[in-house]
Scaffold this active site. Structure first.
Site, PDB file in Angstrom:
ATOM      1  CG  HIS A  33       1.549  -3.321   2.292  1.00 40.20           C
ATOM      2  ND1 HIS A  33       1.151  -3.621   1.013  1.00 40.20           N
ATOM      3  CD2 HIS A  33       0.413  -3.017   2.959  1.00 40.20           C
ATOM      4  CE1 HIS A  33      -0.168  -3.513   0.918  1.00 40.20           C
ATOM      5  NE2 HIS A  33      -0.640  -3.148   2.107  1.00 40.20           N
ATOM      6  CG  HIS A  35      -2.989  -1.221   6.403  1.00 45.77           C
ATOM      7  ND1 HIS A  35      -3.357  -0.110   5.671  1.00 45.77           N
ATOM      8  CD2 HIS A  35      -2.632  -2.159   5.491  1.00 45.77           C
ATOM      9  CE1 HIS A  35      -3.251  -0.372   4.380  1.00 45.77           C
ATOM     10  NE2 HIS A  35      -2.806  -1.613   4.240  1.00 45.77           N
ATOM     11  CG  HIS A 213      -3.105  -0.350  -0.817  1.00 43.89           C
ATOM     12  ND1 HIS A 213      -2.339   0.438  -0.009  1.00 43.89           N
ATOM     13  CD2 HIS A 213      -3.428  -1.445  -0.084  1.00 43.89           C
ATOM     14  CE1 HIS A 213      -2.210  -0.154   1.171  1.00 43.89           C
ATOM     15  NE2 HIS A 213      -2.862  -1.285   1.157  1.00 43.89           N
ATOM     16  CD  GLU A 216      -5.659  -5.653  -1.572  1.00 47.02           C
ATOM     17  OE1 GLU A 216      -5.970  -4.445  -1.548  1.00 47.02           O
ATOM     18  OE2 GLU A 216      -5.677  -6.373  -0.547  1.00 47.02           O
ATOM     19  CG  ASP A 294      -2.232  -5.776   3.764  1.00 39.48           C
ATOM     20  OD1 ASP A 294      -2.190  -4.555   3.945  1.00 39.48           O
ATOM     21  OD2 ASP A 294      -2.997  -6.305   2.930  1.00 39.48           O
ATOM     22  CG  ASP A 295      -4.669  -5.061   7.253  1.00 34.19           C
ATOM     23  OD1 ASP A 295      -4.704  -3.966   7.830  1.00 34.19           O
ATOM     24  OD2 ASP A 295      -4.751  -5.172   6.009  1.00 34.19           O
TER      25      ASP A 295
HETATM   26  N1  HPA Z   1      -6.114  -3.152   0.975  1.00 38.59           N
HETATM   27  C1  HPA Z   1      -6.758  -1.983   0.925  1.00 38.59           C
HETATM   28  N2  HPA Z   1      -7.021  -1.280   2.005  1.00 38.59           N
HETATM   29  C2  HPA Z   1      -6.630  -1.724   3.184  1.00 38.59           C
HETATM   30  C3  HPA Z   1      -5.968  -2.931   3.292  1.00 38.59           C
HETATM   31  C4  HPA Z   1      -5.688  -3.682   2.119  1.00 38.59           C
HETATM   32  O1  HPA Z   1      -5.097  -4.784   2.117  1.00 38.59           O
HETATM   33  N3  HPA Z   1      -5.713  -3.099   4.617  1.00 38.59           N
HETATM   34  C5  HPA Z   1      -6.194  -2.017   5.270  1.00 38.59           C
HETATM   35  N4  HPA Z   1      -6.756  -1.178   4.404  1.00 38.59           N
HETATM   36 ZN    ZN Z   2      -2.590  -2.833   2.606  1.00 42.62          ZN
END
Ligand code: HPA
Ligand code: ZN
Length: 349
Positions: A33, A35, A213, A216, A294-295
């Protein structure tokens, strides 16, 4: 324009990358996971702006870094999409991807399944070829260059229409883009998975793997919808499943992979603090969870930082850490041969 004289160089020095924290022991793992646009470090944003002759609306690094304070998913997405303006050429996409791979290798990542958001680039006038070929060119030599096998996942923005997603998906097929899977990201609440039923059906027909996703910020029902309507094999995040005991039982029975991102959940306020994160409860329930970043440029760390901070708060046992690493490998879309290789590496310790 010279936005930041400290970083205005022609090369992209590795010293700009955050150091790997001294981890107790790096386990070989798969990052599932991630991006790629979320790996764009502030220093690289200034370098690319300089290279492309773009004026940034920030006087320097400090002013930009002061904006990395988020109240929810949307507040992060606003900055994440704005910062993408510096990605203009194939070289920009390739440099960003190589910077991630170098840092991931230092974190113990041996296999990475990398999401990219083509619609976020097309909408700014950057072609599908530029963004896909730029990332793909770095992935093509990731094993030789960094010891990391990789797969590319085209993620679709759920706050845009399904028509937009279908059009871009057809474009990806037409250019024979090297994608292994599709995903679904961006603003979750109000954009339930069922909105993309046709897209996921087409991707399945095309032989692609499926992830989305869900859970969340969105409710547990979105996880159920992603499984039942989209037919996904994996859920990204999924932490809100813990509110629905029947769903937890189902996810345990079906061994559904949940790609959990603890530092992301703290920074986007899905949980109050890391100590409140449901990961230990998820492990105790027998869910198939992995730890991911994630990011990482936005949420305070790469996958090793996630492990180090979890370790500091929860004192994970060696058994739990190995289980998380094994889950990541089992849950990947890698070939059975590659999975066996990585599991062997993990078991040899
Ligand atoms: N959630 C949803 N969209 C996203 C995320 C995330 O954590 N990171 C980049 N796009
Ligand atoms: Zn994500």
């Amino acid at each position: 324009m010279d936005n930041n004289p400290d970083t205005a160089t022609d090369t992209l020095p590795e010293t700009d990358l955050p150091e790997a924290e001294a981890a107790p022991q790096l386990l070989p793992l798969a990052e599932l996971h991630l991006h790629i646009e979320g790996t764009l470090q502030p220093e690289l944003i200034f370098e690319l702006a300089e290279r492309n002759g773009l004026a940034l609306p920030y006087s320097g690094l400090e002013e930009l870094q002061a904006l990395y304070e988020f109240s929810d998913l949307q507040s992060f997405l606003n900055l994440y999409y704005a910062n993408m303006a510096v990605l203009q050429t194939e070289q920009d996409f390739a440099d960003m991807t190589r910077a991630y791979l170098a840092r991931a290798a230092a974190a113990g990542v041996r296999h990475a399944e990398i999401m990219m958001d083509p619609q976020a680039h097309i909408s700014r006038g950057v072609s599908l070829e530029t963004c896909v070929n730029g990332v793909a060119s770095a992935l093509a030599t990731s094993v030789e260059d960094y010891g990391i096998s990789t797969l590319l996942i085209a993620a679709f923005l759920r706050d845009l229409s399904e028509e937009s997603a279908l059009e871009v998906f057809e474009g990806l097929l037409a250019m024979n883009a090297p994608i292994a899977a599709i995903g679904l990201d961006s603003a979750e609440v109000g954009n339930p998975p069922a909105k993309f039923e046709r897209l996921f059906a087409k991707a399945r027909e095309a032989g692609l793997r499926l992830t989305a996703h869900a859970g969340e910020e969105g409710p547990p029902s979105y996880i159920i919808e992603a499984l039942d309507v989209l037919g996904v094999e994996r859920i990204d995040h999924g932490i809100r499943c813990m509110e629905d005991p029947d769903l937890v039982e189902r996810l345990v029975d079906e061994r559904t992979p949940l790609t959990v991102c603890p530092l992301s959940n703290v920074r986007l306020r899905a949980v109050d603090t890391l100590a409140d994160h449901p990961l230990p409860a998820m492990l105790a329930a027998g869910l198939n969870v992995s730890v991911n970043s994630d990011d990482p440029a936005y949420f305070g760390g790469y996958v090793d930082d996630n492990f180090a901070q979890l370790q500091a708060v929860f004192e994970l046992s060696d058994f739990d850490r190995s289980r998380l690493a094994a889950n990541s490998i089992h849950s990947s879309f890698a070939s059975e041969e590659r999975k066996a290789e990585l599991l062997d590496e993990l078991n040899r310790g």
